[in-house]
Structures are given as structure tokens and as C-alpha cells.
Design a protein around this motif. Structure first.
Motif, short mmCIF file in Angstrom:
data_model
loop_
_atom_site.label_atom_id
_atom_site.label_comp_id
_atom_site.label_asym_id
_atom_site.label_seq_id
_atom_site.Cartn_x
_atom_site.Cartn_y
_atom_site.Cartn_z
N ILE A 1 0.85 -1.19 0.00
CA ILE A 1 0.00 0.00 0.00
C ILE A 1 0.89 1.24 0.00
O ILE A 1 1.80 1.35 0.82
N LEU B 1 -2.68 -1.02 -3.74
CA LEU B 1 -3.62 0.08 -3.48
C LEU B 1 -2.83 1.34 -3.16
O LEU B 1 -1.80 1.26 -2.47
N THR C 1 -3.76 0.55 -10.77
CA THR C 1 -4.01 -0.05 -9.46
C THR C 1 -5.23 0.61 -8.83
O THR C 1 -5.83 1.51 -9.42
N ALA C 2 -5.60 0.16 -7.64
CA ALA C 2 -6.74 0.75 -6.94
C ALA C 2 -6.32 2.08 -6.31
O ALA C 2 -5.25 2.17 -5.70
N LEU D 1 -8.65 -3.85 -0.69
CA LEU D 1 -7.52 -4.33 -1.48
C LEU D 1 -8.00 -5.25 -2.58
O LEU D 1 -8.95 -6.02 -2.42
N ARG D 2 -7.33 -5.15 -3.71
CA ARG D 2 -7.65 -6.07 -4.79
C ARG D 2 -7.28 -7.49 -4.36
O ARG D 2 -6.24 -7.71 -3.82
#
Length: 290
Positions: free
Chosen positions: A5, A52, A79-80, A289-290
Motif C-alpha cells: 500500500i 492500493l 491499481t486501486a 484491497l484487490r
């Protein structure tokens, strides 16, 4: 391998040099995530390497908003990103206050002066004859924000002209003097659910100048919002939808609380002032989270 992250920050605070940032980083790591700060405009950061990206202390975007939003769009493609790029775009331009007012929400009375506006026109600058605040529509940390008295029309107009000449639309609002005693109430929500609130002492002093640093220092303490404040915040949160994090800033108006700002881009969330708040946010981040 643990999830990675990025806590997006700015060059002025590259290492999350605040209690809130370090606290959140610790709580994310306690949940097994590899959380680390990353400067949003650092060309060497590989954003796709993160699972993320959490926007946190990107407080220097105001003079480079186009670049900032382009960065957000680019990150979201690989990405997220939270909050999402369209939410960042909406929240970083205070034109949204006009939208909230049109939706029937109790917003601090607001007038926007665009490039080419005549600041001597009472219709364009309707609060000139009362104590008022002049700020850019795109700003953070109270930078370039000026409190002007009813007898400071020339000072107010000069600041309006300077901002407009720099290509920055201007927001003008009456100064709600009750904030000097009561303070401002900031209601923080996580995943659309109110989490905690704080009292922020008044920032702008009569006759004071512009903020010199990245943001104005704040006096903060925990506060339990009133039932009316909670109700107004809930209406705002319903309007903006269940974002990962949100902060609704309320001022004491003559007829009840009024919305000053809705912070969805890079707000201080005052996690250290509310037991369990950092854990709640960290858990919400991990859920996304993915």
C-alpha cells in the motif's frame, strides 16, 4: 507476500511526518500490509507495483491541480486508488458547494467569481459590506485565504483581483463570527459511516495575513457532534456516497450548522484524537484491497 500500500504524500512531508500518518501506517502494518509513503509527483515511483494507493497528505496540489488529477487518472489505470480519481476531481474544486446548495443542503452562503468577473459588482461580490472570507476555489490548508472586515473592501478586492489574474476562480463567503467562540465541527466518516468528530478552533484572525507554510496550524480537540450536526453530516455523506474516507466541516450558522467544506481528497482525519479510529480506517483499507 503481503499487500503493498502506498500512502500518497507530498515532497514537503515525504516521510509522513505527522502523528496521524505514522499511526495509520502502523495500523496497516499490524494487519499485515506493507504500507509506505510515496510522493505523488515523484517520477521514479512505480505505482503499478502497489496493490492500493491511499491518498493522504498531498497538500501541495492546489497550484498544480491539472497535473494532480492527471496523476490520479494514471494511477487509477494501473491499481486501486482511494478515494477514486473522479471523487478527487470533485472535491478539489469548491464549486461543489454550489451543487450542494442547489441540492438543498445548508451550505455557508457562497459566491464564485470567475475570470473576467467584475469584483465591484455587488451581484458578483455580495458579501463585500459584511465581514467575509476570500479564498481560491482550489486551495488546501487555508493557503491564500483572507478574512476581511466590512470596512476592508479595498483589501478584499485586491486579493480577488490577484487570484483572478493568476487564473484562479475565487470563492467569497460571509464570515460566521460564532466560530470564534464555538469553533468548527469536523465529522469524519469511514466507508460512509460516521466514525468520530473534532472541534477545530477558528483559524482566521481579523486583520491577519495569508498562510505562509503548507497549511495553517490548527488547534484540535475531540468533540461529540450535536444531533443537528450529525444529521447535516449524514445528509452530506448520502449526497457524496460511501467513500473510503470523508470529512464534513461544519460552522455554526445563525439557523443551525452550515457546511463549510466536504473533504474527500487529502484531509486530515484526526485519527489520533479518537481511540480506534486508525484501526477502523486501516480495516476499511484492507477490505478494499484487490
Amino acid at each position: 507476500m503481503s499487500a503493498r500500500i502506498a500512502l500518497a504524500t507530498s515532497r514537503e512531508v515525504p516521510g509522513l511526518l505527522d502523528d496521524e500518518g505514522r499511526l495509520l501506517q502502523d495500523r496497516l502494518r499490524a494487519l499485515g500490509a506493507d504500507a509506505e509513503p510515496a510522493v505523488w509527483d515523484d517520477p521514479d515511483v512505480a505505482w503499478s507495483a502497489y496493490d492500493l494507493v491511499l491518498v493522504r497528505s498531498t497538500w501541495d496540489y492546489a497550484l498544480r491541480r491539472d497535473a494532480y488529477l492527471a496523476w490520479a487518472d494514471a494511477v487509477a489505470r494501473v491499481t486501486a486508488l482511494h478515494n477514486p480519481a473522479p471523487v478527487l476531481a470533485w472535491s478539489t474544486d469548491k464549486h461543489y458547494l454550489l451543487e450542494l446548495a442547489d441540492a438543498g443542503l445548508p451550505v455557508v452562503p457562497s459566491a464564485v467569481l470567475e475570470h473576467g468577473s467584475d469584483d465591484t459588482d455587488p451581484a458578483a461580490h455580495p458579501f463585500r459590506d459584511v465581514e467575509h472570507v476570500v479564498k481560491p476555489c482550489v486551495s488546501a490548508g487555508s493557503r491564500d485565504t483572507l478574512r476581511c472586515g466590512a470596512d476592508e473592501g479595498a483589501r478584499s478586492a485586491a486579493h480577488v483581483r490577484a487570484l483572478l489574474e493568476a487564473g484562479r476562480p475565487v470563492l467569497v463567503q460571509p464570515y460566521l463570527a460564532a466560530v470564534d467562540e464555538v469553533g468548527e465541527t469536523a465529522v469524519v466518516a469511514i466507508d460512509g459511516v460516521p466514525s468520530h468528530a473534532v472541534r477545530k478552533a477558528a483559524l482566521l484572525t481579523r486583520g491577519g495575513g495569508l498562510v505562509e507554510g503548507l497549511f495553517a496550524p490548527e488547534e484540535i480537540e475531540a468533540r461529540e457532534p450535536s444531533a443537528v450536526e450529525s444529521a447535516v453530516a449524514a445528509r452530506v455523506l448520502e449526497h457524496v456516497g460511501p467513500q473510503l474516507y470523508a470529512r464534513v466541516d461544519l460552522l455554526p450558522g445563525p439557523d443551525g450548522p452550515q457546511v463549510l467544506e466536504v473533504e474527500l481528497a487529502e484531509p486530515s482525519l484526526f485519527l489520533q484524537h479518537a481511540p480506534g479510529a486508525a484501526d477502523r480506517l486501516a480495516a476499511a483499507v484492507v477490505r478494499r484491497l484487490r
